[in-house]
Design a protein around this motif. Structure first.
Motif, short mmCIF file in Angstrom:
data_model
loop_
_atom_site.label_atom_id
_atom_site.label_comp_id
_atom_site.label_asym_id
_atom_site.label_seq_id
_atom_site.Cartn_x
_atom_site.Cartn_y
_atom_site.Cartn_z
N PHE A 172 -4.40 -5.19 3.93
CA PHE A 172 -5.22 -5.15 5.83
C PHE A 172 -5.38 -6.07 6.23
O PHE A 172 -4.94 -6.17 7.34
CB PHE A 172 -7.09 -4.58 5.16
CG PHE A 172 -7.71 -3.74 5.94
CD1 PHE A 172 -7.21 -2.90 6.79
CD2 PHE A 172 -8.70 -4.94 7.24
CE1 PHE A 172 -7.58 -1.89 7.94
CE2 PHE A 172 -9.14 -4.29 8.54
CZ PHE A 172 -8.60 -2.55 8.67
N ARG A 231 -7.23 3.63 0.18
CA ARG A 231 -7.12 2.04 1.10
C ARG A 231 -6.31 1.19 0.30
O ARG A 231 -6.42 0.32 -0.60
CB ARG A 231 -8.91 1.76 1.20
CG ARG A 231 -9.49 2.68 1.63
CD ARG A 231 -9.19 2.69 3.13
NE ARG A 231 -10.17 4.41 3.85
CZ ARG A 231 -9.62 5.69 3.89
NH1 ARG A 231 -9.03 6.00 2.45
NH2 ARG A 231 -10.79 6.54 4.39
N LYS A 266 -5.24 3.80 13.59
CA LYS A 266 -6.68 3.41 13.89
C LYS A 266 -6.84 1.91 14.47
O LYS A 266 -7.35 1.35 14.86
CB LYS A 266 -7.75 3.42 12.70
CG LYS A 266 -8.78 5.48 13.17
CD LYS A 266 -9.26 5.35 14.88
CE LYS A 266 -9.78 7.11 14.74
NZ LYS A 266 -10.44 6.97 16.27
N MET A 267 -5.68 1.19 13.54
CA MET A 267 -5.42 -0.57 13.18
C MET A 267 -4.84 0.21 14.96
O MET A 267 -4.71 -1.20 15.06
CB MET A 267 -5.50 -0.38 12.08
CG MET A 267 -5.96 -0.42 10.95
SD MET A 267 -4.72 -1.06 9.66
CE MET A 267 -4.69 -2.76 9.61
N GLN A 323 -15.16 11.51 8.48
CA GLN A 323 -13.79 11.76 9.09
C GLN A 323 -13.52 13.46 8.22
O GLN A 323 -13.70 13.50 6.98
CB GLN A 323 -12.92 11.66 8.82
CG GLN A 323 -11.33 11.52 9.55
CD GLN A 323 -9.84 10.53 9.57
OE1 GLN A 323 -10.55 9.68 9.36
NE2 GLN A 323 -9.24 10.85 9.24
N GLY A 355 -12.18 10.25 5.29
CA GLY A 355 -12.87 8.84 5.98
C GLY A 355 -14.44 9.12 6.95
O GLY A 355 -14.97 10.08 6.48
N GLN A 396 -3.52 -6.37 9.66
CA GLN A 396 -4.21 -6.33 11.10
C GLN A 396 -3.81 -8.01 11.81
O GLN A 396 -3.17 -7.26 13.04
CB GLN A 396 -5.17 -6.56 10.52
CG GLN A 396 -6.27 -6.34 11.39
CD GLN A 396 -7.82 -5.98 11.20
OE1 GLN A 396 -8.56 -6.81 10.36
NE2 GLN A 396 -8.31 -4.94 11.49
N TRP A 435 0.75 -1.49 -0.37
CA TRP A 435 0.30 0.19 0.27
C TRP A 435 1.17 0.96 0.49
O TRP A 435 2.06 1.04 0.63
CB TRP A 435 -1.03 0.08 1.11
CG TRP A 435 -1.58 0.87 1.48
CD1 TRP A 435 -2.72 1.61 0.47
CD2 TRP A 435 -2.43 2.01 2.65
NE1 TRP A 435 -3.73 2.26 0.75
CE2 TRP A 435 -2.93 3.13 2.09
CE3 TRP A 435 -1.62 1.65 3.60
CZ2 TRP A 435 -3.23 3.43 2.84
CZ3 TRP A 435 -2.21 2.83 4.26
CH2 TRP A 435 -2.73 3.34 4.94
N THR A 492 -3.67 9.91 5.35
CA THR A 492 -4.02 8.52 5.07
C THR A 492 -3.58 7.39 5.90
O THR A 492 -4.80 7.08 6.73
CB THR A 492 -4.66 8.36 3.73
OG1 THR A 492 -5.04 9.31 3.19
CG2 THR A 492 -5.45 7.49 3.84
N ALA A 493 -1.90 7.32 5.61
CA ALA A 493 -1.49 6.31 5.97
C ALA A 493 -1.90 6.80 8.41
O ALA A 493 -2.01 5.52 8.33
CB ALA A 493 0.12 6.31 5.73
N ARG A 547 -4.76 6.07 9.72
CA ARG A 547 -5.28 4.20 9.35
C ARG A 547 -4.67 3.31 10.00
O ARG A 547 -4.94 2.24 11.15
CB ARG A 547 -5.10 3.82 7.89
CG ARG A 547 -5.36 2.40 7.84
CD ARG A 547 -7.13 1.51 7.86
NE ARG A 547 -7.51 2.87 7.32
CZ ARG A 547 -8.91 2.67 6.49
NH1 ARG A 547 -8.52 0.92 5.84
NH2 ARG A 547 -10.01 2.95 6.28
#
Length: 588
Positions: free
Chosen positions: A191, A185, A225-226, A543, A534, A195, A180, A218-219, A222
């Protein structure tokens, strides 16, 4: 009266709370290759980085900060660039907790031996966690080092099999798990792989970092949040600022609002009897879209088929303010920013309230601003300066306006010379100029408990106006979408726009029952350069992000419903709204 308004607003707030911000989390930023910054250490530290990385190479008994031996520069030592600066902060009492990731580029054992020696000269740096990365001894040797030395373990598969006592951080390369690039996304398989890597690392109970990550907003968002504990970046200041606002810029609507479906049973070619102009202050396409996402993809305004795009520049600036923007719509003339109801040279301009009143129309204004706010004032006042409240109020008392529902009760002593004050509940008719106050200054915001005051004001006003035989002109302003833009608040934008949509629903519902009312919905300008970066239609999460705290020159959408709605399709200047309304009414 003022006390009753305050109690009513408080009750509406307790009954109407249905939105929630996502709980604010703390996200930590790691300043990758910090020594390459123009101001190593200070730039990252002063901007709030929680972890700072220094590559070190041992040569001739000195720990140089460098990526490779051939890049060594005299004087750039670990002590001068990092340890001395940390010690000075400790001495002044300004040192905060910090992770210093020391990435060893020379042979591990000899470098660590020297590092232990050097750190021994800085016993006061207890708030600094020294974590060794890069060339390290074997994991079974970690225990051989002093308590102030920690290690960055870089193999997920070994975490279940080694002693983690001295492991202060777990780090792996992001590129081992995903290709990515930080835009859009990750693919679903990527993903899931990422994860799983995060979950495996965090199961060890140690903080986790990816290196070699995409370095985009964005990265950052993301990965944060992960669950990645330290966000790797070469732009620590920007990353800290962005992540600090991440949760504040994210809003989730708990309970959806009802949406009205337009019937489209009117005759599109007939001449409308009544006109309702609805202005969402600062309301651009992104603001409307954010509310639609929050409401799981549905809004009343989104059911309207006749749509235009409106250019908003003022006479003297590409970027309009509300005064010039509203004046253009109310009078059909461009004017200077800050001017209300007058032209560029101060000449008096005739507005829609004046024109329709002369033709026998009843006229009214509803706003969540004070009645002397810039947008409502453009429909009755003539002042070169929008902040001349005394002049605006004087113009109001000389206007042919029949009634208003708005804030501005702090000017009641002057306004009541002409406008009779009546409570909202008691308002059922008008026989002369009438004032219904919804607030002392501005009407309370949705966040501060306004509840359903705006849509209920629209409904009651239309009931009263519709019961009379005369045609009417009504201007409705959702004033505080603009406030959300100026304060860069996603939650305020969404809540205010949803409230405006409920007011729109009342207008469209009336138009369907009446069959002879033209409804025009637009904005004076866009505020904040709001963007949606988002969210989720499934759970109503939005978002947002912002370009500015001020207005922008972006065109704003216009929606029309009722007889002659098709006349409002296309791209045109804001002054054309005035012309199109008069043409539809047959007054031009």
């Amino acid at each position: 009266m003022k006390k009753i308004i305050g109690v009513a607003v408080l009750i509406l707030w307790f009954l109407g709370v249905q939105h929630n911000l996502l709980a604010q989390e703390t996200y930590k930023v790691h300043s990758h290759n910090d020594y390459e910054q123009e101001l190593p250490f200070w730039y990252a530290y002063s901007n709030g980085a929680a972890s700072i990385e220094a590559d070190v190479f041992l040569k001739n008994g000195t720990l140089y900060v460098t990526h490779a031996e051939n890049e060594i520069k005299e004087g750039k030592t670990l002590e001068k660039l990092y340890l001395d600066r940390l010690a000075s902060l400790e001495k002044s009492g300004e040192l905060r907790n910090l992770q210093l990731l020391i990435d060893v580029k020379s042979e591990a054992h000899s470098t660590l031996k020297k590092l232990v020696e050097v750190l021994g000269h800085y016993p006061s740096l207890g708030k600094v966690k020294f974590v060794i990365s890069g060339n390290r001894p074997k994991s079974e040797e970690y225990q051989n080092y002093p308590d102030f030395i920690w290690f960055d373990h870089q193999n997920l598969e070994e975490l279940d099999n080694i002693d983690l006592t001295k492991v202060g951080l777990v780090s792996v390369s992001f590129k081992d798990f995903s290709v990515w690039n930080g835009y859009g996304r990750m693919t679903a398989p990527d993903f899931e792989t990422v994860q799983k890597a995060i979950a495996k690392a965090k199961a060890s109970g140690r903080p986790f970092r990816f290196w070699a990550t995409p370095d985009t907003k964005t990265a950052w968002a993301r990965l944060a949040k992960m669950g990645v504990d330290f966000i790797n970046t070469d732009e620590p200041a920007l990353a800290v600022q962005y992540l600090e606002k991440l949760d504040g810029n994210t809003f989730r609507l708990k309970n959806e609002i009802a949406v009205y479906e337009p019937k489209y049973s009117y005759n599109p070619q007939s001449k409308p009897k009544n006109v309702i102009v609805m202005i969402g202050d600062g309301n651009g396409l992104a603001q409307i879209t954010s509310a639609m996402i929050a409401n799981r993809g549905r809004l009343t305004v989104a059911g309207l088929k006749n749509i235009g795009l409106v250019k908003t520049a003022s006479f003297d600036d590409l970027i309009t303010d509300s005064a010039a923007g509203a004046t253009a719509m109310a009078t059909g003339n461009k004017t200077n920013n800050r001017a209300i109801g007058v032209g560029p040279k101060g000449e008096i301009l005739t507005n829609l309230v004046d024109i329709t009143n002369q033709k026998g129309f009843n006229t009214a204004i509803i706003s969540t601003d004070a009645i002397y706010g810039a947008t409502p004032s453009a429909f009755f006042a003539h002042q070169v300066e929008r902040d001349n409240t005394e002049g605006l109020v004087a113009d109001l008392t000389k206007s042919p306006l029949d009634f208003f529902m708005a804030g501005g009760q702090n000017q009641e002593s002057t306004i009541s010379n002409v406008f009779k004050t009546i409570s909202f509940d008691a308002f059922e008719d008008f026989s002369g100029p009438t004032a219904v106050y919804l607030g002392e200054n501005k009407v309370p915001s949705m966040k501060n408990g306004r509840g359903k005051a705006l849509p209920e004001a629209v409904k009651k006003s239309l009931d009263v106006l519709g019961a009379k035989s005369e045609p009417f002109f009504l201007m409705v302003e959702g004033a505080q979408i603009d406030n959300g833009g100026h304060s860069n608040s996603t939650s305020d934008i969404v809540q205010e726009m949803l409230d405006f949509d409920e007011a729109i629903a009342e207008a469209i519902r009336f138009a369907d029952a009446d069959q002879n009312t033209l409804v025009v919905i637009t904005a004076d300008h866009e505020t904040s350069g709001f963007g949606i970066v988002g969210g989720s239609l499934h759970d109503g999460t939005v978002q947002g992000d912002f370009l500015t705290v001020d207005h922008t020159g972006i065109m704003v959408p216009l929606f029309a419903y009722g007889p002659h709605a098709e006349d409002f399709n296309g791209v045109y200047e804001n002054t054309e709204i005035f012309q199109k309304i008069l043409l539809a009414l047959g007054l031009k």
